[in-house]
Design an enzyme around this catalytic site. Structure first.
Site, PDB file in Angstrom:
ATOM      1  N   ASN A  49       0.849  -1.193   0.000  1.00 46.65           N
ATOM      2  CA  ASN A  49       0.000   0.000   0.000  1.00 46.65           C
ATOM      3  C   ASN A  49       0.884   1.242   0.000  1.00 46.65           C
ATOM      4  O   ASN A  49       1.743   1.385   0.875  1.00 46.65           O
ATOM      5  CB  ASN A  49      -0.905   0.009   1.231  1.00 46.65           C
ATOM      6  N   GLU A  50       0.701   2.097  -1.001  1.00 46.44           N
ATOM      7  CA  GLU A  50       1.414   3.379  -1.091  1.00 46.44           C
ATOM      8  C   GLU A  50       2.917   3.212  -0.923  1.00 46.44           C
ATOM      9  O   GLU A  50       3.580   4.030  -0.263  1.00 46.44           O
ATOM     10  CB  GLU A  50       0.847   4.373  -0.070  1.00 46.44           C
ATOM     11  N   TYR A  76      -6.925  16.366  -0.482  1.00 45.81           N
ATOM     12  CA  TYR A  76      -5.525  16.770  -0.356  1.00 45.81           C
ATOM     13  C   TYR A  76      -5.051  17.589  -1.553  1.00 45.81           C
ATOM     14  O   TYR A  76      -4.047  18.294  -1.464  1.00 45.81           O
ATOM     15  CB  TYR A  76      -4.627  15.543  -0.201  1.00 45.81           C
ATOM     16  N   LYS A  95     -11.989  10.237   8.501  1.00 46.46           N
ATOM     17  CA  LYS A  95     -12.586  10.024   7.177  1.00 46.46           C
ATOM     18  C   LYS A  95     -13.662   8.939   7.183  1.00 46.46           C
ATOM     19  O   LYS A  95     -14.231   8.619   6.134  1.00 46.46           O
ATOM     20  CB  LYS A  95     -11.514   9.678   6.155  1.00 46.46           C
TER      21      LYS A  95
END
Length: 677
Positions: free
Chosen positions: A411-412, A468, A568
């Protein structure tokens, strides 16, 4: 009837072996925090009585400041085994421990485990004192800097024995419990169609005797009601002190397919091991037969039919408890997601507890599961091996679950500066295909065009246009450009979301200060309305998952007036409030009639004029303000909006009446207009 079926399926796991005794070890533990010499524990440690699961970061890991305790914790428990157990093999199985674990029995180190979320088991037979009390000690560390993923992530790394512990007693010849924490039985779905299913069974049988043992291994597939559909037998000589894989192949004509939420049909699979006339071990589990593909243009296809995967990302975490959650809490969290209408969950960012996968199987909910290789890596062989072991454990422990359709490897991973991640991702991708040739590999990418994104079979993007960077309206343009540039690649949205405090409100959709303490709920609603519109216009997106189902602990954060929390979620951290965006997805994904007035917590208003926004999928909706009917404009995605309305000073009653056939629903809120004068 469906609830009864789900209950029976879960019982199938609980009663998976009638010839191996599994005993919960979750009670009667003592805990001590700190670095203590193992030989001096009784003198140095201050012990607290606890039960499992347990974390030492339940409170300091969610209060902000990025200063939660990262170090060592010790667990101690007495363990007694009867003299009659001398002829057994004795295992200890840990559901998970964050992150580096050492297990001692009677002062002797019996094993270590690296990795915070996968199960693991040790054979403690040689170390047990029968007929007397044994001292079990477990040292767990979540210290910063360990060469174990994750090294960096936007969530709290809760230390401790975060899942339960089992004592397992087996006969000397048995299905192994040591194959990377798995149950030792695997069903590979080699070829499946509407007309035929070809399945390969493998059972890894271990012989701990000094002599070879002749065993008969029987494989069964049964209908839901227990009627035997297919049966095969293999007679094998199992050599001493070895573990032998025994295989068998089945052909099933016109299989009853596991068909997602519509029909999550599960057969019953069983393996029996006999020596002479005695059954020495067996393992029973549900079996869902299905086939699927992921197409660059058509998205996800289940059993030959388009089946867009639309849902949420889910952390396994609770307020004041961290990762140390119960199966009851897991079920509650999933049930709220299902009530919203999701057919898909991305289980972030690590392996979740066993119950979650069993429950998703029974409900027909498809999932993505992944390893915690996040953000940063170390360019060392030790780190790479730990990543591989975590991925191998994930696959072997969860291999038989029909709900799982992809294995996530990272992930990322390109998000932070550091070593080139391509060699590691290539290793993990290769391992996925070695371990399971039937499921695709995937990853979640922060940047859409990086070399890592071309390694796995499919991939998805973590997108925050309108939060963002960029604007909400640009998400569709982004997806189309990527799809046009890489027409053969299967792409999706593994994350998308915006923060929201349920008691912060404003007129209009002005963008909040994302790093500040003003995260009005209405902006999150606006964000998700825009994203869902874009998603539904693009069938090539093979999966999309909201970030996230629930607010969750991230102790380094300080925003939205909630230090230590990533806000979130569609539902608050304490599970008490479903935010407006939750109901927006529900009205679009769940066909049950509903009506919901938005901004219901915007009660203290200072502007005399506003408009009313509500969600309903009903045939007719009437809106009233203080008893007077207000005209409504119908928009896309079951959104209804009034024109400008004038509030009176003081109490204002807003009421929505919805009609679907002979069914009437209503929703009411009270707004207070406080005159600026």
């Amino acid at each position: 009837m469906k609830l009864i079926y789900t209950f029976l399926i879960l019982c199938c796991y609980l009663l998976s072996s009638a010839h191996a005794q599994r005993i919960s070890m979750n009670d009667h533990w003592k805990f001590a925090k700190g670095d203590i010499d193992v030989s001096m524990l009784s003198q140095q440690a201050v012990w607290t009585n606890i039960t499992l699961p347990h974390t030492w970061n339940g409170y300091d890991g969610q209060d902000g400041g990025d200063d939660y305790y990262r170090g060592t914790g010790w667990y101690m428990r007495a363990l007694s085994l009867d003299k009659n157990d001398r002829g057994k093999c004795i295992y200890l199985r840990f559901g998970a421990a964050n992150y580096l674990t050492e297990v001692y029995l009677n002062g002797v180190l019996i094993g270590t485990h690296s990795g915070g979320y996968t199960a693991f088991a040790f054979d403690i037979t040689p170390f047990v004192r029968y007929g007397m009390s044994n001292q079990l000690l477990v040292k767990v560390s979540n210290a910063d800097g360990l060469p174990i993923p994750p090294l960096s992530a936007d969530f709290t790394f809760f230390g401790g024995l975060i899942r339960g512990v089992e004592l397992i007693k087996k006969n000397k010849l048995h299905i192994t419990a040591e194959d990377y924490g798995s149950n030792g039985v695997y069903v590979r779905q080699d070829k499946v169609s509407d007309k035929e299913a070809i399945l390969s069974f493998t059972a890894k049988v271990r012989n701990t005797e000094k002599n070879a043992q002749k065993a008969v291994i029987s494989f069964f597939i049964k209908e839901r009601d227990g009627k035997v559909l297919k049966e095969t037998k293999e007679e094998k000589m199992i050599l001493p002190k070895t573990t032998m894989p025994i295989t068998s192949t089945f052909r099933i004509g016109n299989p009853h397919l596991w068909n997602g939420k519509k029909d999550p049909y599960l057969y019953i699979a069983e393996v029996k091991v006999k020596v002479g006339s005695e059954i020495v071990d067996n393992y029973t589990f549900p079996l869902g037969i299905r086939y699927y593909s992921i197409d660059p243009d058509r998205g996800f296809i289940l059993n030959g039919r388009s089946y867009p995967l639309r849902g949420v990302s889910l952390h396994e975490e609770r307020k004041d408890k961290g990762n140390a959650v119960s199966d009851t809490e897991r079920k509650e969290d999933i049930d709220r997601i299902i009530a919203m209408g999701s057919n898909y969950i991305r289980l972030s960012h690590y392996q979740h507890g066993d119950f979650t996968y069993r429950y998703l199987d029974s409900l027909g909910i498809i999932c993505w599961t992944e390893t915690p290789v996040i953000n940063k890596i170390k360019d060392t062989e030790e780190f790479a091996v730990n990543c591989e072991n975590g991925l191998r454990s994930l696959i072997r422990q969860l291999y038989n679950h029909p709900s799982i359709v992809v294995w996530g490897v990272s992930n990322e991973i390109n998000y932070r500066k550091g070593p080139n991640p391509v060699p590691l991702i290539e290793r993990l991708n290769k391992l996925v295909h070695q371990e399971d040739p039937t499921r695709p590999s995937t990853l979640a990418a922060m940047f859409s065009e990086r070399p890592t994104n071309l390694i796995t079979d499919v991939y998805s993007n973590n997108r925050y246009d309108g939060w963002y960077y960029n604007t909400v309206e640009e998400i569709g343009t982004f997806a189309d450009k990527l799809h046009q540039k890489y027409p053969q690649r299967c792409i999706g949205f593994s994350e998308y979301g915006a923060g929201a405090h349920p008691y912060q409100h404003q007129e209009g959709n002005g963008k909040p200060d994302i790093d500040g303490h003003w995260h009005p709920e209405g902006y999150q609603t606006y964000f998700h309305e825009g994203y869902l519109k874009a998603i539904q216009q693009r069938p090539y997106l093979w999966s999309t998952s909201v970030w996230a189902a629930y607010d969750f602990a991230s102790d380094s954060r300080n925003e939205g007036n909630q230090p230590g929390i990533n806000d979130k979620g569609l539902i608050t951290h304490d599970r008490q409030i479903k935010k407006d965006a939750y109901y927006f997805y529900k009205v679009n994904w769940n066909p049950e009639p509903m009506v919901y007035i938005c901004e219901r917590r915007f009660t203290g208003r200072t502007q005399p004029e506003t408009s009313v926004r509500l969600y309903s999928n009903c045939e007719r909706v009437i809106l009233k303000l203080n008893g007077e009917e207000i005209p409504l404009e119908k928009r896309e995605k079951h959104i209804l909006v009034s024109g400008t309305i004038a509030l009176k000073v003081g109490v204002n009653h807003v009421e929505a009446l919805a009609y679907q056939g002979d069914k009437q629903l209503e929703d009411k809120v009270v707004w207070y207009y406080l005159s600026e004068n």
